[in-house]
Design a protein around this motif. Structure first.
Motif, PDB file in Angstrom:
ATOM      1  N   ARG A 324      30.618  50.866  31.493  1.00  0.00           N
ATOM      2  CA  ARG A 324      31.444  51.631  30.381  1.00  0.00           C
ATOM      3  C   ARG A 324      32.667  52.363  30.929  1.00  0.00           C
ATOM      4  O   ARG A 324      32.782  52.360  32.401  1.00  0.00           O
ATOM      5  N   PRO A 325      33.447  52.753  30.232  1.00  0.00           N
ATOM      6  CA  PRO A 325      34.801  53.363  30.754  1.00  0.00           C
ATOM      7  C   PRO A 325      34.124  54.572  31.613  1.00  0.00           C
ATOM      8  O   PRO A 325      34.952  55.147  32.479  1.00  0.00           O
ATOM      9  N   SER A 326      33.099  55.345  31.239  1.00  0.00           N
ATOM     10  CA  SER A 326      32.509  56.414  31.989  1.00  0.00           C
ATOM     11  C   SER A 326      31.880  55.946  33.169  1.00  0.00           C
ATOM     12  O   SER A 326      31.388  56.885  34.209  1.00  0.00           O
ATOM     13  N   GLY A 327      31.812  54.610  33.589  1.00  0.00           N
ATOM     14  CA  GLY A 327      31.135  54.150  34.865  1.00  0.00           C
ATOM     15  C   GLY A 327      29.710  53.575  34.977  1.00  0.00           C
ATOM     16  O   GLY A 327      29.308  53.128  35.738  1.00  0.00           O
ATOM     17  N   PHE A 328      28.993  54.047  33.593  1.00  0.00           N
ATOM     18  CA  PHE A 328      27.764  53.665  33.347  1.00  0.00           C
ATOM     19  C   PHE A 328      27.729  52.256  33.042  1.00  0.00           C
ATOM     20  O   PHE A 328      28.332  51.528  32.524  1.00  0.00           O
ATOM     21  N   GLY A 373      34.594  55.909  36.847  1.00  0.00           N
ATOM     22  CA  GLY A 373      34.534  56.755  35.608  1.00  0.00           C
ATOM     23  C   GLY A 373      33.738  58.143  36.357  1.00  0.00           C
ATOM     24  O   GLY A 373      34.539  58.708  37.332  1.00  0.00           O
ATOM     25  N   THR A 374      32.676  58.525  35.634  1.00  0.00           N
ATOM     26  CA  THR A 374      32.389  59.933  35.965  1.00  0.00           C
ATOM     27  C   THR A 374      31.123  59.923  37.060  1.00  0.00           C
ATOM     28  O   THR A 374      30.703  61.102  37.392  1.00  0.00           O
ATOM     29  N   ILE A 375      30.567  58.800  37.679  1.00  0.00           N
ATOM     30  CA  ILE A 375      29.522  58.775  38.479  1.00  0.00           C
ATOM     31  C   ILE A 375      30.040  59.252  39.780  1.00  0.00           C
ATOM     32  O   ILE A 375      31.131  58.628  40.303  1.00  0.00           O
ATOM     33  N   PRO A 376      29.573  60.216  40.371  1.00  0.00           N
ATOM     34  CA  PRO A 376      29.952  60.733  41.669  1.00  0.00           C
ATOM     35  C   PRO A 376      29.590  59.780  42.729  1.00  0.00           C
ATOM     36  O   PRO A 376      28.712  58.818  42.908  1.00  0.00           O
ATOM     37  N   PRO A 388      22.542  56.577  57.312  1.00  0.00           N
ATOM     38  CA  PRO A 388      23.187  56.843  55.957  1.00  0.00           C
ATOM     39  C   PRO A 388      22.061  57.868  55.043  1.00  0.00           C
ATOM     40  O   PRO A 388      20.768  57.756  55.278  1.00  0.00           O
ATOM     41  N   ARG A 389      22.733  58.587  54.243  1.00  0.00           N
ATOM     42  CA  ARG A 389      21.807  59.285  53.319  1.00  0.00           C
ATOM     43  C   ARG A 389      22.352  59.206  52.022  1.00  0.00           C
ATOM     44  O   ARG A 389      23.570  59.002  51.554  1.00  0.00           O
ATOM     45  N   PHE A 390      21.397  59.451  50.843  1.00  0.00           N
ATOM     46  CA  PHE A 390      21.740  59.600  49.536  1.00  0.00           C
ATOM     47  C   PHE A 390      21.743  61.399  49.529  1.00  0.00           C
ATOM     48  O   PHE A 390      20.951  61.921  49.575  1.00  0.00           O
ATOM     49  N   THR A 391      23.201  61.417  48.988  1.00  0.00           N
ATOM     50  CA  THR A 391      23.124  63.117  48.867  1.00  0.00           C
ATOM     51  C   THR A 391      23.057  64.001  47.670  1.00  0.00           C
ATOM     52  O   THR A 391      23.562  64.746  47.212  1.00  0.00           O
ATOM     53  N   GLY A 392      22.515  63.098  46.677  1.00  0.00           N
ATOM     54  CA  GLY A 392      22.406  63.697  45.118  1.00  0.00           C
ATOM     55  C   GLY A 392      21.370  64.826  45.331  1.00  0.00           C
ATOM     56  O   GLY A 392      19.993  64.790  45.848  1.00  0.00           O
ATOM     57  N   PRO A 393      21.528  66.114  44.802  1.00  0.00           N
ATOM     58  CA  PRO A 393      21.078  67.297  44.876  1.00  0.00           C
ATOM     59  C   PRO A 393      19.561  67.188  44.500  1.00  0.00           C
ATOM     60  O   PRO A 393      18.632  67.637  44.916  1.00  0.00           O
ATOM     61  N   LEU A 458      23.002  60.422  39.209  1.00  0.00           N
ATOM     62  CA  LEU A 458      23.940  59.606  38.810  1.00  0.00           C
ATOM     63  C   LEU A 458      24.718  59.935  37.517  1.00  0.00           C
ATOM     64  O   LEU A 458      25.676  59.676  37.110  1.00  0.00           O
ATOM     65  N   GLY A 459      23.898  60.809  36.757  1.00  0.00           N
ATOM     66  CA  GLY A 459      24.355  61.313  35.574  1.00  0.00           C
ATOM     67  C   GLY A 459      23.359  60.971  34.443  1.00  0.00           C
ATOM     68  O   GLY A 459      23.726  61.538  33.167  1.00  0.00           O
TER      69      GLY A 459
END
Length: 519
Positions: A324-328, A373-376, A388-393, A458-459
């Protein structure tokens, strides 16, 4: 005695010369079946073959044979010559034989060809009982464009008529009815056409997702027709599955179960987005479709995939194809090796594999580095020597609080064991072991709160109660087994196989696919 011998020799030679010199053509006889059956518009199964003999029953070379169509609208072909016509002339071979191929015409019933030879008595008549040709058209008779509540049995079963290229009804032809989208089900999906070319499916029961449901009727040679129905009601979020070919029942059950579980886990309601999806937009060959898509649409293809040239088994491939335009993810695909899975995995493992691949489509390991899109960007790629690490809080907080987790963690460990495609795209096997989204499947794969929290990072809005109980516990890295393995190698049920993850290639804007250009 010598003179007698010589005389006998002379007489023998003379007799031999007489026995090999045929006289004029006397009779013509069939050397192939005079009655056969075939399909309109196709070659008769057996060529027409005759032999010309003289009065002493010896084969005549060079006799002229005429084959002529006596009834029907077919044609005759002389081997080695281009073209075809209702009449064919040819000379016999040294063995007195003449042969033509018979293209059966479009007329059903009996067709005939007659063969005669110049100077020979008699006629050879060849007959063929001609039935309808292969199905070219699948005509919908009833069952299309119905509406019903999710989970309901529709009142009218799909019904079709098969026609060949000339419009003849095709009898005694198998037809497969199968539910391609919407999670619906067809009872009695295998049928055979009657004398009128008609075949009917059993009851069509809608699935648990609202929106469009599609059933396809397909013949053995690929002719098909699609029936659509609209299911009303259903959950707010419902991941739609579109099967590209009829899967084995156990594979379909696993896929439907996985889609239902992710639908309960992901709570984000996306606005409907009208999109034209082309035949190659999702890496697998699909029927071009124009439809409104809310929750992600996943194309699924279970096929037999041959091993690599080195004999390595191939598990398959998966990934989000359109965003999608939002990145999802808007659409994704899963292509899995049906033979490998059915031969090597338990039903629980099959379900875990499909749930795992859908996790990749939704973003695990494929969208960690963000999108347009909006996914960080939540992937930490450290200098050489780091991990390597996943940094999602939210995922970090969950990892800290899980039984066996690291209370001081500043990131979630990502896989470093194994070749590219496995590394950096899964949770660490050495830390998380039996968690669903590691790269190595053992006896089970657990969808834990860790993966659900990563989805929230991811949102997505998520429901963590859909997680299974899980204790952080690692397994040894199968480094020795994978030392010489190709990229994407994974261990599934104790067998090394290759898995290919493919990132998105397009973003849908204003109903059209715009290609993602990577630099």
């Amino acid at each position: 005695m010598l003179a007698l011998t010589a005389c006998c020799g002379v007489l023998a030679a003379a007799c031999s010369a007489d026995s090999t010199a045929p006289g004029p053509a006397s009779t013509i006889a069939a050397m192939s079946a005079v009655e056969q059956s075939g399909r309109a518009g196709e070659l008769a199964p057996e060529s027409l073959r005759v032999r010309v003999l003289d009065g002493a029953r010896r084969p005549v070379r060079g006799a002229t044979v005429r084959f002529e169509l006596a009834s029907g609208a077919g044609t005759l072909r002389v081997p080695g010559l281009a073209g075809a016509s209702p009449t064919a002339f040819l000379s016999t071979t040294d063995s007195g034989v003449a042969v033509v191929a018979w293209d059966l015409g479009p007329t059903l019933g009996r067709q005939e060809v007659r063969a005669t030879a110049t100077g020979a008595d008699g006629t050879v008549t060849f007959g063929a009982a001609v039935r309808a040709g292969p199905a070219r058209t699948v005509e919908r008779l009833q069952g299309d464009l119905q509406v019903g509540a999710v989970g309901a049995a529709l009142p009218v079963a799909p019904r079709v008529r098969l026609l060949d290229a000339y419009g003849h009804a095709v009898a005694d032809e198998p037809v497969t009815f199968w539910a391609a989208t919407g999670g619906s089900r067809i009872d009695g999906g295998e049928a055979t056409t009657d004398s009128s070319g008609v075949a009917s499916a059993g009851t069509w029961t809608l699935g648990g997702c609202g929106g469009q449901s599609l059933v396809e009727a397909r013949t053995a040679n690929g002719a098909s027709a699609a029936f659509t129905a609209t299911a009303t009601g259903g959950p707010d979020v419902c991941i739609a599955v579109s099967y590209l070919s009829p899967p084995a029942p156990s594979l379909r059950a696993a896929t439907d179960s996985a889609a239902a579980r992710w639908s309960r886990t992901i709570l984000t309601r996306f606005d409907p987005l009208l999109v034209d999806i082309g035949i190659y937009d999702c890496f697998v060959t699909i029927r071009p479709t124009r439809r409104d898509v809310e929750a992600p649409l996943i194309f699924v293809d279970f096929v037999a995939i041959p091993p690599t040239p080195t004999g390595r088994a191939i598990l398959g491939s998966a990934g989000p194809c359109l965003l999608r335009p939002s990145g999802f993810p808007l659409a994704g695909f899963i292509r899995l090796n049906s033979e490998f899975m059915l031969a090597n995995l338990s039903q629980a493992q099959i379900e875990a594999v499909v749930l795992h691949e859908m996790g990749h489509i939704l973003g695990i390991g494929t969208l960690w580095s963000g999108t347009t899109g909006t996914i960080p960007d939540l992937f930490s790629d450290p200098p050489p020597g780091g991990a390597p690490r996943f940094t999602g809080p939210l995922a970090i907080a969950t990892y800290r609080g899980l039984p066996g987790g690291d209370a001081a963690a500043t990131g979630v460990p990502i896989e470093t064991c194994g070749p590219a495609g496995t590394a950096n795209a899964h949770w660490s096997e050495q830390v998380f072991g039996d968690e669903l989204m590691t790269g190595y499947l053992g006896a089970r794969g657990v969808l834990s709160t860790l993966t659900i929290s990563a989805m929230a990072d991811l949102g997505y809005a998520t429901d963590s109660t859909q997680a299974s109980p899980y204790v952080v516990s690692g397994n040894p890295c199968p480094a020795a087994a994978l030392r010489f393995a190709p990229p994407g190698s994974v261990v599934v049920g104790g067998v090394i196989a290759t898995e290919t993850l493919i990132g998105p290639t397009g973003i849908v804007r204003n109903g059209r696919v715009e290609r993602i250009v990577r630099h």
